[in-house]
Design a protein around this motif. Structure first.
Motif, PDB file in Angstrom:
ATOM      1  N   PRO A  87       0.906  -1.209   0.056  1.00 31.10           N
ATOM      2  CA  PRO A  87       0.106   0.002   0.033  1.00 31.10           C
ATOM      3  C   PRO A  87       0.804   1.380  -0.081  1.00 31.10           C
ATOM      4  O   PRO A  87       0.551   2.341  -0.422  1.00 31.10           O
ATOM      5  N   GLU A  88       1.979   1.136   0.496  1.00 27.62           N
ATOM      6  CA  GLU A  88       2.886   2.502   0.571  1.00 27.62           C
ATOM      7  C   GLU A  88       3.546   2.598  -0.721  1.00 27.62           C
ATOM      8  O   GLU A  88       4.143   4.003  -0.869  1.00 27.62           O
ATOM      9  N   ASP A  89       3.260   1.837  -1.543  1.00 30.76           N
ATOM     10  CA  ASP A  89       3.772   2.178  -3.143  1.00 30.76           C
ATOM     11  C   ASP A  89       2.855   2.915  -3.799  1.00 30.76           C
ATOM     12  O   ASP A  89       3.079   3.233  -4.953  1.00 30.76           O
ATOM     13  N   THR A  90       1.879   3.330  -3.445  1.00 29.42           N
ATOM     14  CA  THR A  90       0.906   3.916  -3.973  1.00 29.42           C
ATOM     15  C   THR A  90       1.319   5.439  -4.230  1.00 29.42           C
ATOM     16  O   THR A  90       1.718   6.156  -3.139  1.00 29.42           O
ATOM     17  N   ALA A  91       1.232   5.905  -5.290  1.00 30.96           N
ATOM     18  CA  ALA A  91       1.826   7.201  -5.643  1.00 30.96           C
ATOM     19  C   ALA A  91       1.348   7.404  -7.289  1.00 30.96           C
ATOM     20  O   ALA A  91       0.889   6.578  -7.841  1.00 30.96           O
ATOM     21  N   VAL A  92       1.696   8.627  -7.631  1.00 29.51           N
ATOM     22  CA  VAL A  92       1.757   8.861  -8.938  1.00 29.51           C
ATOM     23  C   VAL A  92       3.109   8.633  -9.568  1.00 29.51           C
ATOM     24  O   VAL A  92       4.099   9.125  -8.788  1.00 29.51           O
ATOM     25  N   TYR A  93       3.442   7.863 -10.489  1.00 32.23           N
ATOM     26  CA  TYR A  93       4.766   7.457 -10.985  1.00 32.23           C
ATOM     27  C   TYR A  93       5.046   8.205 -12.380  1.00 32.23           C
ATOM     28  O   TYR A  93       4.391   8.243 -13.014  1.00 32.23           O
ATOM     29  N   TYR A  94       6.209   8.925 -12.223  1.00 29.10           N
ATOM     30  CA  TYR A  94       6.652   9.675 -13.332  1.00 29.10           C
ATOM     31  C   TYR A  94       8.205   8.968 -13.962  1.00 29.10           C
ATOM     32  O   TYR A  94       8.962   8.801 -13.127  1.00 29.10           O
ATOM     33  N   CYS A  95       8.167   8.878 -15.209  1.00 32.30           N
ATOM     34  CA  CYS A  95       9.592   8.778 -15.868  1.00 32.30           C
ATOM     35  C   CYS A  95      10.336   9.990 -16.006  1.00 32.30           C
ATOM     36  O   CYS A  95       9.672  11.283 -16.277  1.00 32.30           O
ATOM     37  N   ALA A  96      11.690  10.111 -16.013  1.00 36.78           N
ATOM     38  CA  ALA A  96      12.251  11.106 -16.404  1.00 36.78           C
ATOM     39  C   ALA A  96      13.823  10.966 -17.163  1.00 36.78           C
ATOM     40  O   ALA A  96      14.284   9.863 -17.052  1.00 36.78           O
ATOM     41  N   CYS A  97      14.129  11.655 -17.890  1.00 36.65           N
ATOM     42  CA  CYS A  97      15.426  11.672 -18.681  1.00 36.65           C
ATOM     43  C   CYS A  97      15.823  12.759 -19.348  1.00 36.65           C
ATOM     44  O   CYS A  97      14.948  13.648 -20.082  1.00 36.65           O
ATOM     45  N   SER A  98      17.061  13.262 -18.972  1.00 36.20           N
ATOM     46  CA  SER A  98      17.545  14.598 -19.233  1.00 36.20           C
ATOM     47  C   SER A  98      16.610  15.605 -18.671  1.00 36.20           C
ATOM     48  O   SER A  98      16.434  15.178 -17.435  1.00 36.20           O
TER      49      SER A  98
END
Length: 111
Positions: A87-98
């Motif tokens: 449950p603590e993994d609940t989040a909005v996940y973003y990828c990023a590059c440069s």
């Protein structure tokens, strides 16, 4: 300009798995390090995992042994395999590059 588009988020029960994908509009992952970040409600954005151009990976302590970052340069896609979700993994996940960021994908883990 590069667009990063995440997908694969959703609702999953604790202990389940999800695979996030981040598709880039052009080849970028082979020449830049990339990473996944997440932001839970009321919390700061935090680093989850990174992958270097040489393929070296690093993980936040909270996800080590459960998450795997990878990429497919032929598909211009970054992945995050997430197993044994909590449950603590609940989040909005973003990828990023440069200097580029995706719009985020919601991951919700129910107990």
């Amino acid at each position: 300009q590069v667009q990063l588009v995440e997908s694969g988020g959703g609702l999953v029960q604790a202990g389940g798995s999800l695979r996030l994908s981040c598709a880039a509009s052009r080849s970028i992952f082979s020449i830049n390090a990339a990473g996944w970040f997440r932001q839970a409600p009321g919390k700061q954005r935090e680093l989850v995992a990174t992958i270097s151009t040489g393929g070296s990976t690093n993980y936040a302590d909270s996800v080590k042994g459960r998450f795997t970052i990878s990429r497919d340069n032929t598909r211009n896609t970054l992945y995050l395999q997430m197993n044994s979700l909590r449950p603590e993994d609940t989040a909005v996940y973003y990828c990023a590059c440069s200097t580029y960021w995706g719009q985020g994908t919601q991951v919700t883990v129910s107990s």
